[in-house]
Design a protein around this motif. Structure first.
Motif, short mmCIF file in Angstrom:
data_model
loop_
_atom_site.label_atom_id
_atom_site.label_comp_id
_atom_site.label_asym_id
_atom_site.label_seq_id
_atom_site.Cartn_x
_atom_site.Cartn_y
_atom_site.Cartn_z
N GLU A 29 0.81 -1.22 0.00
CA GLU A 29 0.00 0.00 0.00
C GLU A 29 0.85 1.27 0.00
N GLN A 30 2.17 1.12 0.17
CA GLN A 30 3.05 2.29 0.25
C GLN A 30 3.72 2.66 -1.08
N ARG A 31 3.39 1.98 -2.15
CA ARG A 31 3.98 2.32 -3.45
C ARG A 31 3.64 3.78 -3.80
N ASN A 32 4.67 4.58 -4.05
CA ASN A 32 4.53 6.01 -4.37
C ASN A 32 3.87 6.82 -3.25
N ALA A 33 3.91 6.29 -2.02
CA ALA A 33 3.25 6.98 -0.91
C ALA A 33 3.93 8.30 -0.55
N TRP A 34 5.22 8.42 -0.88
CA TRP A 34 5.94 9.65 -0.55
C TRP A 34 6.14 10.56 -1.76
N ALA A 35 5.44 10.28 -2.83
CA ALA A 35 5.61 11.05 -4.06
C ALA A 35 5.16 12.49 -3.92
N HIS A 36 4.36 12.78 -2.91
CA HIS A 36 3.82 14.13 -2.71
C HIS A 36 4.80 15.05 -1.99
N LEU A 37 5.88 14.52 -1.47
CA LEU A 37 6.82 15.34 -0.70
C LEU A 37 7.45 16.41 -1.59
N PRO A 38 7.75 17.59 -1.04
CA PRO A 38 8.42 18.65 -1.82
C PRO A 38 9.83 18.22 -2.19
N TRP A 39 10.38 18.85 -3.23
CA TRP A 39 11.68 18.44 -3.75
C TRP A 39 12.78 18.55 -2.70
N TRP A 40 12.72 19.59 -1.86
CA TRP A 40 13.77 19.79 -0.87
C TRP A 40 13.75 18.69 0.19
N ALA A 41 12.55 18.19 0.51
CA ALA A 41 12.45 17.10 1.48
C ALA A 41 13.00 15.81 0.89
#
Length: 301
Positions: free
Chosen positions: A69-81
């Motif tokens: 369920e975590q596939r691409n789960a962090w794709a929304h993070l800003p570039w700097w993060a």
């Protein structure tokens, strides 16, 4: 897809630096042996075609099994993060992997990188085959790509590859910064932020006796910040006159396949770290000709 794009970018960067080395005619002074060329070529191909694809495939498979369920789960993070996470998960862990690879137990997996008697982009990926398979940063990057860092990783790795290749290049890009006085402030900032040819060449130095060499420090790959933070930095703005390993001068160079595939293949050299229980050469006093003497009893370094 990430691996394919990365390889295309990598080859492009390599070609640019290669043309600079050819134009400078520095390559004419390498005097590389056939074994040097084989080790560097086969390790480069092994990393691109075997080690990294294998690691990314395994991490993708295991991540899908462990956290589907975590596939691409962090794709929304800003570039700097994403950049900050990659610097910690990949670059800082590579600093520590590089540093512990200079310990007696892991030295045989990294020794090949220091046996080149010249600095050039061709030695950038010159290592033992298992060195990259065991590199924590590659495994962490594979997981982050699964979590949605694909595009961010491509940008990050382009920057990192450019810095790493530049640090090994026979044409030191930082030299003008030290010659031109008004560029000194810029040099001060850069050499304390990213790895430069001057700081990395010192890590490859044949000896520390010249006040430039620092082969037990300057372990950074992209950021030099880690060396400053963890107390292993040395900045001289100078380049060692000779690089390589003292024991190669004394006992002769190892064969390329031993350097690449140890511990599957063992050395037959009189003294070698590439045998079970082997010890790294201990730097000792030199003889009257300036060549290092073989120690009567070699201790681990």
């Amino acid at each position: 897809m990430v691996n394919l794009v990365q390889n295309i970018v990598l080859v492009t960067i390599i070609l640019v630096f290669a043309l600079l080395e050819i134009r400078s005619r520095k390559h004419e002074h390498f005097h590389a042996t056939a074994d040097d060329t084989k080790l560097e070529l086969f390790m480069f191909l092994a990393l691109l075609a075997v080690s990294q694809p294998f690691i990314f495939a395994v991490t993708a498979k295991l991540s899908a099994l462990a956290m589907p369920e975590q596939r691409n789960a962090w794709a929304h993070l800003p570039w700097w993060a994403m950049g900050a996470i990659l610097l910690i998960a990949d670059d800082m862990t590579q600093y520590w992997w590089h540093r512990v690879s200079h310990s007696p137990r892991l030295w045989p997996l990294h020794r090949a990188h220091h046996t080149a008697h010249y600095m050039s982009i061709r030695i950038t990926y010159r290592n033992n085959f298992f060195y990259y398979l065991m590199m924590p940063g590659l495994w962490a990057s594979g997981v982050l790509i699964y979590l949605g860092f694909g595009n961010a990783y491509l940008v990050y790795i382009v920057i990192k590859l450019a810095v790493i290749l530049g640090a090994h290049s026979a044409v030191p890009w930082d030299a003008p910064l030290y010659r031109v006085k008004w560029l000194h402030p810029l040099a001060w900032v850069l050499e304390r932020t990213v790895v430069t040819p001057a700081t990395h060449w010192a890590h490859h130095a044949l000896t520390n006796d010249d006040g430039i060499g620092h082969y037990k420090g300057n372990f950074g790959n992209l950021l030099f910040v880690w060396d400053l933070l963890f107390g292993t930095a040395k900045i001289t703005r100078r380049y060692p006159s000779r690089v390589g390993l003292q024991d190669d001068l004394v006992f002769g160079k190892e064969r390329w396949f031993v350097e690449m595939f140890y511990p599957l293949i063992h050395s037959r050299r009189a003294h070698s770290a590439l045998v079970p229980g082997g010890r790294a050469y201990a730097e000792t006093e030199t003889d009257g000709d300036g060549r290092p003497e073989a120690p009567a009893a070699v201790s681990k370094t």
